[in-house]
Scaffold this active site. Structure first.
Site, short mmCIF file in Angstrom:
data_model
loop_
_atom_site.label_atom_id
_atom_site.label_comp_id
_atom_site.label_asym_id
_atom_site.label_seq_id
_atom_site.Cartn_x
_atom_site.Cartn_y
_atom_site.Cartn_z
N ASP A 214 0.83 -1.20 0.00
CA ASP A 214 0.00 0.00 0.00
C ASP A 214 0.86 1.26 0.00
O ASP A 214 2.08 1.20 0.16
CB ASP A 214 -0.99 -0.02 1.17
CG ASP A 214 -0.30 -0.11 2.51
OD1 ASP A 214 0.66 0.65 2.74
OD2 ASP A 214 -0.72 -0.94 3.34
N ARG A 215 0.23 2.39 -0.17
CA ARG A 215 0.94 3.65 -0.37
C ARG A 215 1.92 3.95 0.78
O ARG A 215 3.02 4.44 0.56
CB ARG A 215 -0.07 4.78 -0.50
CG ARG A 215 0.55 6.15 -0.81
CD ARG A 215 -0.49 7.25 -0.63
NE ARG A 215 -1.59 7.07 -1.56
CZ ARG A 215 -1.66 7.66 -2.75
NH1 ARG A 215 -0.68 8.45 -3.15
NH2 ARG A 215 -2.70 7.47 -3.52
#
Length: 348
Positions: A214-215
């Site tokens: 994820d980011r």
């Protein structure tokens, strides 16, 4: 007819006279006869000498000299077994006189591969998208439109996509140390920065990330165009090991570590870690987590279920690969040894 001692004696004398006159013939005859257990009553001493098998004499004084030395042989000695060159875990065999055997490895000895896989290997799109192109009738094999999904491509076939010939790509393997705030995707119009921006034009062929980070998560990410390897690494049944370094908003209690090991209940089912340890005994707010599950945001959700907030999550180990000599935001091509390791699965 009755047999007595006189008849036996007369018969024995006749046989002895016959044996003397035909010595060589009798010897051949006696040598060819099967040996019986014990001497027959009417056998003469001469016959027994002929029938005695000569004993081989062994010299037990020097047994070492009689032992065969496989390294000591004449120049014209032809060994029974020859060592073969090897490539990977298979013997190297190639007949340069038979060109029909020189097929591309992806065809599996010319048994053919599925059309959607061939299209994906050519770097056009994913296998799922390739199926849509096949159904749309824009794929031809040897000049004929193909719309059957189960169609296979064989060695020598000419495959075209919108009248443009397709050629299988060279396999590329890139290891990236992903920084924060980069999205793990190949194309996202809403993302300001993607992992593809970090590798730029490093790969001449189309590569895509294996799995997702994820980011906010940093660490190791593999990018490749090898669909078979990507599926092998991502599929849950293969249980590939990943190690994360987790920084939390407070110290992790020992009883919560036990809960992580035994399993915690999440909205999509129970989840547990394989190992959990403090990275530094003096800082119990930072732990190392070993896990096999590939479910979305699994590490963050496990800690959040116990009341912790993850401040930093970094993947430091993935499928036998580490961040050694790979700074944040940098990438490198895998070595041949690492590629073989991944394909063989010789790692946890």
């Amino acid at each position: 007819m009755r047999f007595n001692s006189e008849n036996n004696k007369r018969g024995r004398d006749e046989r002895q006279n016959y044996s003397k006159s035909n010595g060589s013939r009798t010897k051949r005859y006696n040598d060819s006869k099967p040996q019986s257990r014990g001497q027959r009553k009417f056998d003469s001493d001469d016959e027994m000498e002929h029938r005695q098998r000569p004993q081989k004499s062994h010299d037990y004084s020097n047994r070492q000299a009689q032992k065969y030395n496989r390294f000591d042989h004449d120049d014209d000695f032809e060994p029974k077994y020859k060592k073969q060159r090897s490539f990977g875990n298979k013997p190297f065999k190639h007949d340069f006189n038979n060109k029909s055997k020189n097929t591309d490895s992806q065809f599996g000895e010319d048994k053919g591969i599925r059309l959607n896989r061939y299209i994906a290997n050519a770097g056009v799109c994913s296998r799922r998208d390739a199926e849509q192109y096949i159904l749309a009738g824009v794929i031809t094999i040897n000049g004929k439109v193909v719309t059957e999904l189960a169609t296979k491509v064989h060695y020598g076939d000419v495959v075209k996509f919108n009248n443009a010939p397709l050629m299988p790509e060279k396999k590329t393997y890139i290891l990236l140390n992903k920084p924060k705030d980069y999205v793990t995707t190949t194309d996202d119009p809403h993302a300001e920065k993607t992992v593809m921006d970090l590798i730029g034009d490093a790969a001449k062929s189309r590569v895509y990330p294996v799995g997702r980070l994820d980011r906010s998560t940093t660490g190791l990410l593999l990018l490749t165009n090898d669909g078979d390897l990507a599926e092998h690494l991502c599929h849950p049944r293969y249980n590939k090991q990943k190690i994360y370094q987790v920084s939390l908003d407070k110290k992790v209690a020992m009883e919560d570590i036990e809960k992580l090991l035994n399993g915690v209940e999440l909205e999509d089912g129970p989840a547990n870690a394989d190992e959990v340890e403090y990275c530094n005994p003096d800082d119990q707010a930072e732990v190392g987590v070993v896990i096999h599950s590939g479910r979305n945001r699994i590490v963050r959700r496990m800690f959040e279920s116990l009341g912790y907030k993850v401040k930093k999550l970094d993947r430091v180990y993935y499928a036998g690969l580490t961040k050694k000599n790979l700074p944040r935001g940098k990438w490198r091509f895998l070595t041949e040894k690492e590629v073989v390791m991944l394909k063989r699965g010789t790692y946890n």
